[in-house]
Design a protein around this motif. Structure first.
Motif, PDB file in Angstrom:
ATOM      1  N   CYS A  12       5.875 -31.901  -9.588  1.00 48.21           N
ATOM      2  CA  CYS A  12       4.680 -31.846 -10.427  1.00 48.21           C
ATOM      3  C   CYS A  12       4.049 -33.238 -10.558  1.00 48.21           C
ATOM      4  O   CYS A  12       4.741 -34.250 -10.529  1.00 48.21           O
ATOM      5  N   VAL A  13       2.748 -33.232 -10.712  1.00 44.74           N
ATOM      6  CA  VAL A  13       2.019 -34.477 -10.912  1.00 44.74           C
ATOM      7  C   VAL A  13       2.172 -34.908 -12.366  1.00 44.74           C
ATOM      8  O   VAL A  13       2.052 -34.106 -13.289  1.00 44.74           O
ATOM      9  N   ARG A  14       2.433 -36.199 -12.547  1.00 41.14           N
ATOM     10  CA  ARG A  14       2.607 -36.748 -13.887  1.00 41.14           C
ATOM     11  C   ARG A  14       1.410 -37.626 -14.250  1.00 41.14           C
ATOM     12  O   ARG A  14       0.946 -38.416 -13.424  1.00 41.14           O
ATOM     13  N   THR A  15       0.927 -37.456 -15.475  1.00 39.90           N
ATOM     14  CA  THR A  15      -0.135 -38.314 -15.987  1.00 39.90           C
ATOM     15  C   THR A  15       0.494 -39.447 -16.787  1.00 39.90           C
ATOM     16  O   THR A  15       1.278 -39.199 -17.700  1.00 39.90           O
ATOM     17  N   VAL A  16       0.178 -40.682 -16.424  1.00 34.62           N
ATOM     18  CA  VAL A  16       0.740 -41.853 -17.099  1.00 34.62           C
ATOM     19  C   VAL A  16      -0.323 -42.435 -18.023  1.00 34.62           C
ATOM     20  O   VAL A  16      -1.364 -42.918 -17.582  1.00 34.62           O
ATOM     21  N   TYR A  17      -0.064 -42.378 -19.330  1.00 37.80           N
ATOM     22  CA  TYR A  17      -1.007 -42.897 -20.311  1.00 37.80           C
ATOM     23  C   TYR A  17      -0.789 -44.396 -20.525  1.00 37.80           C
ATOM     24  O   TYR A  17       0.325 -44.897 -20.334  1.00 37.80           O
ATOM     25  N   PRO A  18      -1.832 -45.121 -20.912  1.00 37.30           N
ATOM     26  CA  PRO A  18      -1.653 -46.538 -21.289  1.00 37.30           C
ATOM     27  C   PRO A  18      -0.637 -46.663 -22.427  1.00 37.30           C
ATOM     28  O   PRO A  18      -0.446 -45.730 -23.212  1.00 37.30           O
ATOM     29  N   VAL A  19      -0.010 -47.829 -22.510  1.00 39.09           N
ATOM     30  CA  VAL A  19       1.060 -48.029 -23.496  1.00 39.09           C
ATOM     31  C   VAL A  19       0.575 -47.754 -24.915  1.00 39.09           C
ATOM     32  O   VAL A  19       1.258 -47.101 -25.717  1.00 39.09           O
ATOM     33  N   ALA A  20      -0.622 -48.208 -25.268  1.00 43.49           N
ATOM     34  CA  ALA A  20      -1.143 -48.014 -26.619  1.00 43.49           C
ATOM     35  C   ALA A  20      -1.322 -46.530 -26.940  1.00 43.49           C
ATOM     36  O   ALA A  20      -0.972 -46.056 -28.034  1.00 43.49           O
ATOM     37  N   VAL A  21      -1.855 -45.777 -25.975  1.00 42.90           N
ATOM     38  CA  VAL A  21      -2.029 -44.330 -26.157  1.00 42.90           C
ATOM     39  C   VAL A  21      -0.670 -43.658 -26.283  1.00 42.90           C
ATOM     40  O   VAL A  21      -0.460 -42.769 -27.128  1.00 42.90           O
ATOM     41  N   HIS A  22       0.268 -44.080 -25.451  1.00 39.35           N
ATOM     42  CA  HIS A  22       1.632 -43.565 -25.452  1.00 39.35           C
ATOM     43  C   HIS A  22       2.261 -43.712 -26.840  1.00 39.35           C
ATOM     44  O   HIS A  22       2.815 -42.753 -27.398  1.00 39.35           O
ATOM     45  N   ILE A  23       2.175 -44.908 -27.398  1.00 40.70           N
ATOM     46  CA  ILE A  23       2.778 -45.183 -28.699  1.00 40.70           C
ATOM     47  C   ILE A  23       2.093 -44.372 -29.797  1.00 40.70           C
ATOM     48  O   ILE A  23       2.746 -43.786 -30.663  1.00 40.70           O
ATOM     49  N   ASN A  24       0.762 -44.313 -29.758  1.00 37.32           N
ATOM     50  CA  ASN A  24       0.021 -43.579 -30.784  1.00 37.32           C
ATOM     51  C   ASN A  24       0.316 -42.084 -30.743  1.00 37.32           C
ATOM     52  O   ASN A  24       0.405 -41.427 -31.791  1.00 37.32           O
ATOM     53  N   LEU A  25       0.458 -41.547 -29.534  1.00 36.24           N
ATOM     54  CA  LEU A  25       0.784 -40.132 -29.411  1.00 36.24           C
ATOM     55  C   LEU A  25       2.163 -39.832 -29.981  1.00 36.24           C
ATOM     56  O   LEU A  25       2.341 -38.848 -30.714  1.00 36.24           O
ATOM     57  N   TYR A  26       3.142 -40.661 -29.658  1.00 35.47           N
ATOM     58  CA  TYR A  26       4.485 -40.447 -30.202  1.00 35.47           C
ATOM     59  C   TYR A  26       4.483 -40.583 -31.725  1.00 35.47           C
ATOM     60  O   TYR A  26       5.156 -39.815 -32.433  1.00 35.47           O
ATOM     61  N   PHE A  27       3.717 -41.544 -32.237  1.00 41.96           N
ATOM     62  CA  PHE A  27       3.662 -41.728 -33.688  1.00 41.96           C
ATOM     63  C   PHE A  27       3.004 -40.526 -34.364  1.00 41.96           C
ATOM     64  O   PHE A  27       3.517 -40.000 -35.362  1.00 41.96           O
ATOM     65  N   GLY A  28       1.872 -40.074 -33.823  1.00 42.03           N
ATOM     66  CA  GLY A  28       1.150 -38.958 -34.436  1.00 42.03           C
ATOM     67  C   GLY A  28       1.912 -37.653 -34.365  1.00 42.03           C
ATOM     68  O   GLY A  28       2.097 -36.968 -35.384  1.00 42.03           O
ATOM     69  N   LEU A  29       2.380 -37.302 -33.166  1.00 43.52           N
ATOM     70  CA  LEU A  29       3.108 -36.039 -33.012  1.00 43.52           C
ATOM     71  C   LEU A  29       4.471 -36.108 -33.699  1.00 43.52           C
ATOM     72  O   LEU A  29       4.936 -35.125 -34.285  1.00 43.52           O
ATOM     73  N   GLY A  30       5.115 -37.287 -33.627  1.00 40.83           N
ATOM     74  CA  GLY A  30       6.401 -37.448 -34.313  1.00 40.83           C
ATOM     75  C   GLY A  30       6.266 -37.284 -35.816  1.00 40.83           C
ATOM     76  O   GLY A  30       7.131 -36.698 -36.479  1.00 40.83           O
ATOM     77  N   SER A  31       5.172 -37.792 -36.375  1.00 38.43           N
ATOM     78  CA  SER A  31       4.919 -37.636 -37.816  1.00 38.43           C
ATOM     79  C   SER A  31       4.758 -36.166 -38.179  1.00 38.43           C
ATOM     80  O   SER A  31       5.261 -35.710 -39.220  1.00 38.43           O
ATOM     81  N   ALA A  32       4.061 -35.413 -37.312  1.00 35.48           N
ATOM     82  CA  ALA A  32       3.888 -33.980 -37.566  1.00 35.48           C
ATOM     83  C   ALA A  32       5.234 -33.259 -37.550  1.00 35.48           C
ATOM     84  O   ALA A  32       5.494 -32.381 -38.389  1.00 35.48           O
ATOM     85  N   VAL A  33       6.099 -33.636 -36.614  1.00 39.77           N
ATOM     86  CA  VAL A  33       7.430 -33.023 -36.536  1.00 39.77           C
ATOM     87  C   VAL A  33       8.238 -33.324 -37.796  1.00 39.77           C
ATOM     88  O   VAL A  33       8.859 -32.434 -38.387  1.00 39.77           O
ATOM     89  N   ILE A  34       8.222 -34.586 -38.228  1.00 42.37           N
ATOM     90  CA  ILE A  34       8.996 -34.983 -39.407  1.00 42.37           C
ATOM     91  C   ILE A  34       8.481 -34.288 -40.662  1.00 42.37           C
ATOM     92  O   ILE A  34       9.266 -33.802 -41.492  1.00 42.37           O
ATOM     93  N   LEU A  35       7.159 -34.207 -40.821  1.00 45.95           N
ATOM     94  CA  LEU A  35       6.586 -33.528 -41.980  1.00 45.95           C
ATOM     95  C   LEU A  35       6.954 -32.045 -41.980  1.00 45.95           C
ATOM     96  O   LEU A  35       7.265 -31.475 -43.036  1.00 45.95           O
ATOM     97  N   THR A  36       6.914 -31.423 -40.806  1.00 48.29           N
ATOM     98  CA  THR A  36       7.299 -30.009 -40.706  1.00 48.29           C
ATOM     99  C   THR A  36       8.756 -29.823 -41.083  1.00 48.29           C
ATOM    100  O   THR A  36       9.111 -28.896 -41.828  1.00 48.29           O
ATOM    101  N   LEU A  37       9.597 -30.707 -40.575  1.00 46.38           N
ATOM    102  CA  LEU A  37      11.034 -30.630 -40.843  1.00 46.38           C
ATOM    103  C   LEU A  37      11.331 -30.816 -42.328  1.00 46.38           C
ATOM    104  O   LEU A  37      12.009 -29.996 -42.955  1.00 46.38           O
ATOM    105  N   LEU A  38      10.817 -31.882 -42.926  1.00 43.20           N
ATOM    106  CA  LEU A  38      11.128 -32.196 -44.319  1.00 43.20           C
ATOM    107  C   LEU A  38      10.515 -31.185 -45.287  1.00 43.20           C
ATOM    108  O   LEU A  38      11.167 -30.748 -46.245  1.00 43.20           O
ATOM    109  N   GLY A  39       9.264 -30.808 -45.046  1.00 44.75           N
ATOM    110  CA  GLY A  39       8.601 -29.864 -45.942  1.00 44.75           C
ATOM    111  C   GLY A  39       9.335 -28.541 -46.021  1.00 44.75           C
ATOM    112  O   GLY A  39       9.600 -28.015 -47.111  1.00 44.75           O
TER     113      GLY A  39
END
Length: 326
Positions: A12-39
């Motif tokens: 499969c073809v992989r899309t490589v995001y810039p480092v800043a986008v990479h970090i922001n995506l992990y932070f945003g989606l990770g926050s959603a996961v943590i909020l779902t888990l804790l709530g």
């Protein structure tokens, strides 16, 4: 963004995001996961621990919270990695388990919401019949139906490959590739699964909540007590929020999901990923809508956070004086 392969040429073809986008995506989606888990964890602990909350209504809410908690752990975490890395690194079997769990838990979450709407219908529209119709046994049956139907839809569809029935050659020749994990559907499969998982429960919920709204409004007009009118207005606002959140978060995905096979699978994977995450956010918001809006949960939250929950007498704590005041 740059393009490369997950496992070399032919994969499969992989899309490589810039480092800043990479970090922001992990932070945003990770926050959603943590909020779902804790709530949802707070809802589970509160209902399981405090005896006053052991009611049919709250057993349904508990089932919803367990569903959304499992969704956060079993589905959202691996899907976060897939969405950002754009490659699946966990093997074919776990891919099937992940897709099955995703369908199962999303269906279970929506069915739980539907049964909660039925419970609310009897509570508001048939209050005299409510104690006889909605018992603990009734709630248990609703929960069993939710999980059984969801399991059949989720695991049956994926492991029996009903999702690609009739289009196997197209899927294996043009879609499947090493490093991918796709929930690919034929037109028939997407239509049937969408009807079972979303459209039927959604229509049931919409019809029931409209009925509840009209009954509550009629009661407000006919009962002159200010406290009662205020309570009814608050109840109708809560119902409007419930339906608004549910429809706004899940409808875009299921519209694209059911249309895509009939337009030659034209929607981009990134669009589907975005719409899936939008639907997952319903599980993040459920604790806010179904628990944080109620005084009993706020009091339970304070007891849990302060550590007083570990005192031996805390399970008998009165979180509210009357059911209607919760």
């Amino acid at each position: 963004m740059s393009m490369e392969f997950c496992y070399g040429n032919g994969s499969c073809v992989r899309t490589v995001y810039p480092v800043a986008v990479h970090i922001n995506l992990y932070f945003g989606l990770g926050s959603a996961v943590i909020l779902t888990l804790l709530g949802n964890l707070f809802v589970i602990v509160a209902i399981a621990h405090f005896k006053q909350l052991h009611t049919p209504t709250n057993y349904l809410t508990l089932s919803l919270a367990v569903t959304d908690l499992l969704l956060a752990v079993m589905v959202m975490v691996p899907f976060m990695i897939l969405s950002i890395e754009t490659c699946w690194y966990f093997g074919e079997m776990f891919c099937k388990l992940h897709n099955s769990s995703s369908v199962l838990l999303c269906t279970a979450s929506i069915l739980n919401l539907s049964f909660i709407s039925i419970d609310r219908y009897y509570a508001v529209c048939q209050p005299l019949l409510y104690p006889r119709r909605i018992t603990v046994n009734t709630a248990v049956i609703m929960i069993l139906v939710t999980w059984c139907v969801s399991s059949v839809v989720g695991f049956g569809m994926i492991f029996l490959e009903l999702n690609i029935l009739g289009i196997e050659e197209f899927y294996y020749n043009y879609v499947a590739c090493e490093g991918g994990c796709f929930l690919f559907q034929s037109g028939v499969s997407s239509t049937v699964s969408s009807i079972i998982s979303f459209y039927i429960p959604g229509v049931i919920m919409l019809g029931i909540y409209l009925k509840i709204y009209m009954v509550a409004q009629r009661q407000v007009r006919t009962i002159g007590l200010q406290d009662t009118s205020s309570s009814k207005r608050k109840a109708t606002k809560t119902l409007a929020i419930i339906m608004g959140v549910f429809l706004s978060l899940w409808t875009p995905f299921f519209l694209c999901y059911i249309i895509d096979p009939y337009i030659g699978y034209s929607f981009q994977p990134a669009l589907f990923d975005t719409l899936v995450w939008l639907g997952y956010l319903n599980s993040t918001i459920n604790p806010l809508v179904y628990a944080f809006f109620y005084s009993w949960f706020r009091k339970a939250f304070q007891i849990i956070v302060s550590g007083r929950i570990f005192r031996s007498d805390m399970s008998d704590t009165k979180l509210f004086l009357f059911i209607l005041s919760s």
